[in-house]
Design a protein around this motif. Structure first.
Motif, PDB file in Angstrom:
ATOM      1  N   VAL A  37     -66.131  37.195 -25.964  1.00  0.00           N
ATOM      2  CA  VAL A  37     -66.714  36.288 -24.975  1.00  0.00           C
ATOM      3  C   VAL A  37     -65.637  35.399 -24.360  1.00  0.00           C
ATOM      4  N   LEU A  38     -64.765  34.870 -25.194  1.00  0.00           N
ATOM      5  CA  LEU A  38     -63.704  33.991 -24.696  1.00  0.00           C
ATOM      6  C   LEU A  38     -62.749  34.739 -23.769  1.00  0.00           C
ATOM      7  N   GLU A  39     -62.481  36.001 -24.104  1.00  0.00           N
ATOM      8  CA  GLU A  39     -61.610  36.817 -23.262  1.00  0.00           C
ATOM      9  C   GLU A  39     -62.244  37.038 -21.890  1.00  0.00           C
ATOM     10  N   VAL A  40     -63.545  37.357 -21.874  1.00  0.00           N
ATOM     11  CA  VAL A  40     -64.243  37.584 -20.610  1.00  0.00           C
ATOM     12  C   VAL A  40     -64.332  36.286 -19.801  1.00  0.00           C
ATOM     13  N   MET A  41     -64.574  35.169 -20.483  1.00  0.00           N
ATOM     14  CA  MET A  41     -64.597  33.877 -19.786  1.00  0.00           C
ATOM     15  C   MET A  41     -63.286  33.629 -19.050  1.00  0.00           C
ATOM     16  N   ARG A  42     -62.208  33.972 -19.702  1.00  0.00           N
ATOM     17  CA  ARG A  42     -60.897  33.784 -19.078  1.00  0.00           C
ATOM     18  C   ARG A  42     -60.734  34.727 -17.886  1.00  0.00           C
ATOM     19  N   GLU A  43     -61.151  35.981 -18.066  1.00  0.00           N
ATOM     20  CA  GLU A  43     -61.023  36.962 -16.980  1.00  0.00           C
ATOM     21  C   GLU A  43     -61.840  36.550 -15.748  1.00  0.00           C
ATOM     22  N   LEU A  44     -63.040  36.013 -15.987  1.00  0.00           N
ATOM     23  CA  LEU A  44     -63.932  35.640 -14.884  1.00  0.00           C
ATOM     24  C   LEU A  44     -63.740  34.202 -14.426  1.00  0.00           C
ATOM     25  N   ASP A  45     -62.841  33.477 -15.116  1.00  0.00           N
ATOM     26  CA  ASP A  45     -62.625  32.059 -14.812  1.00  0.00           C
ATOM     27  C   ASP A  45     -63.941  31.296 -14.878  1.00  0.00           C
ATOM     28  N   TYR A  46     -64.686  31.566 -15.954  1.00  0.00           N
ATOM     29  CA  TYR A  46     -66.005  30.961 -16.123  1.00  0.00           C
ATOM     30  C   TYR A  46     -65.896  29.633 -16.859  1.00  0.00           C
ATOM     31  N   HIS A  47     -66.512  28.580 -16.321  1.00  0.00           N
ATOM     32  CA  HIS A  47     -66.517  27.261 -16.943  1.00  0.00           C
ATOM     33  C   HIS A  47     -67.961  26.797 -17.062  1.00  0.00           C
ATOM     34  N   PRO A  48     -68.520  26.837 -18.274  1.00  0.00           N
ATOM     35  CA  PRO A  48     -69.931  26.498 -18.447  1.00  0.00           C
ATOM     36  C   PRO A  48     -70.226  25.042 -18.102  1.00  0.00           C
ATOM     37  N   LYS A  49     -71.451  24.797 -17.606  1.00  0.00           N
ATOM     38  CA  LYS A  49     -71.824  23.451 -17.205  1.00  0.00           C
ATOM     39  C   LYS A  49     -71.826  22.490 -18.392  1.00  0.00           C
ATOM     40  N   ALA A  50     -72.226  22.990 -19.559  1.00  0.00           N
ATOM     41  CA  ALA A  50     -72.260  22.115 -20.730  1.00  0.00           C
ATOM     42  C   ALA A  50     -70.878  21.600 -21.054  1.00  0.00           C
ATOM     43  N   ALA A  51     -69.888  22.484 -20.935  1.00  0.00           N
ATOM     44  CA  ALA A  51     -68.523  22.063 -21.201  1.00  0.00           C
ATOM     45  C   ALA A  51     -68.076  21.051 -20.170  1.00  0.00           C
TER      46      ALA A  51
END
Length: 328
Positions: A37-51
């Motif tokens: 999940v962390l790898e995909v977050m990095r690939e997609l440049d995803y930043h969750p709203k909760a964070a």
């Protein structure tokens, strides 16, 4: 268009629930899924709203810990003390086993600070944390870091203590099985052993490379047995190596400690449960944990103007695996 949690789940091949659990640092998530999940977050440049909301508050009440292994009862004791003390202060501990993806767990919007516990990729992680401006401290570090708060056990003094215990019993043919040279603790334990032997006017029976594993002790003892020449005592750089030595010797009919004395280092849980119970050098796990929390919280509160440097003393624990040499 910005990526969503559904995009992360689809790319990772996991459910949205699993991704959500990763984002909330839930302990039930399998490590391989967390890293995916962390790898995909990095690939997609995803930043969750909760964070993002946590970042806006400027505080997550999470402290990250990076360590080299989970298969170590000494580390377990340190982690438990840190976790309990943090919880009492309203903080929670999140763990990561050392890997190339580990820094992803410690982004500035996920943890307030990081504790590095004997990490393998120490330099790379320090650079990453410096870049992200995340406060961190080192426990059992491998390289000099004068600008970083650190906690170490005096491994040199502990190994001198171990060697002197065997020398005081009357041993002269003493062997040492080292730990991996990557670790400063291994190098310091070997240095202390060699110093004690020089001070006694003796040369080591042997200094054998090891890996902090039972197999290291088994292999060293098997070689001595095959050569038909044994030391009267062995100082192993850790308890698992010491147990490997004892196991190999006993399988060959060599009695411990009557024929060969063996001493370890760390005081793992198994050291007192093994038979014969293992003489060892105890590292103060609870004291390490207390110091780590105190330093981390002082750092976060801006109450530590200069890096803290703590060096703790180990303790000799005499059990049944060491005795005087035969004939004395």
């Amino acid at each position: 268009m910005k990526a969503s949690i559904y995009d992360v789940a689809k790319r990772a091949g996991l459910s949205v629930v699993t991704v959500s659990r990763v984002l909330n640092n839930e302990s039930t998530v399998r490590e391989k899924n967390r890293l995916k999940v962390l790898e995909v977050m990095r690939e997609l440049d995803y930043h969750p709203k909760a964070a993002a909301r946590s970042l806006a508050k400027g505080k997550t009440n999470l402290i990250g810990m990076m360590l080299s292994t989970l298969d170590d009862s000494f580390f377990d004791a340190v982690i438990k003390e840190i976790s309990d003390r943090l919880a009492a202060k309203g903080y929670y501990l999140t763990l990561s086993v050392d890997s190339d993806l580990s820094p992803m767990l410690f982004q500035e919007d996920r943890v307030d600070g990081v504790i590095l516990l004997s990490p393998i990729n120490e330099i790379a992680h320090m650079r990453e944390l410096d870049k992200r401006k995340i406060p961190y401290i080192l426990i059992d570090h491998q390289h000099p870091a004068p600008s970083v708060s650190s906690i170490v056990v005096d491994n040199y003094a502990g190994s001198v203590m171990a060697a002197n215990h065997l020398l005081a019993l009357g041993h002269k043919d003493i062997a040492h099985i080292t730990g991996p040279p990557l670790f400063l603790s291994s190098r310091e334990r070997e240095r202390g052993f060699r110093h004690a032997m020089r001070e006694a006017g003796l040369a080591p029976f042997a200094v054998v490379p090891g890996e902090f594993q039972i197999a290291s002790g088994l292999e060293a003892a098997d070689r001595w047995l095959a050569a038909g020449r044994l030391p009267t005592a062995v100082f192993a750089a850790d308890d698992y190596t010491a147990i490997g030595v004892i196991t190999a010797l006993q399988a060959a009919g060599v009695r411990v400690p009557r024929d060969v004395s063996v001493i370890g280092f760390d005081d793992q849980v198994i050291a007192s449960q093994y038979r014969p119970a293992l003489t060892t050098i105890r590292q103060p796990a609870e004291h390490i944990g207390r110091q780590a929390v105190d330093i981390m919280l002082a750092t976060l509160q801006g109450e530590l103007p200069t890096p803290a440097k703590v060096e703790l003393k180990p303790e000799l624990v005499v059990r049944a695996s060491t005795a005087k040499p035969r004939g004395e």
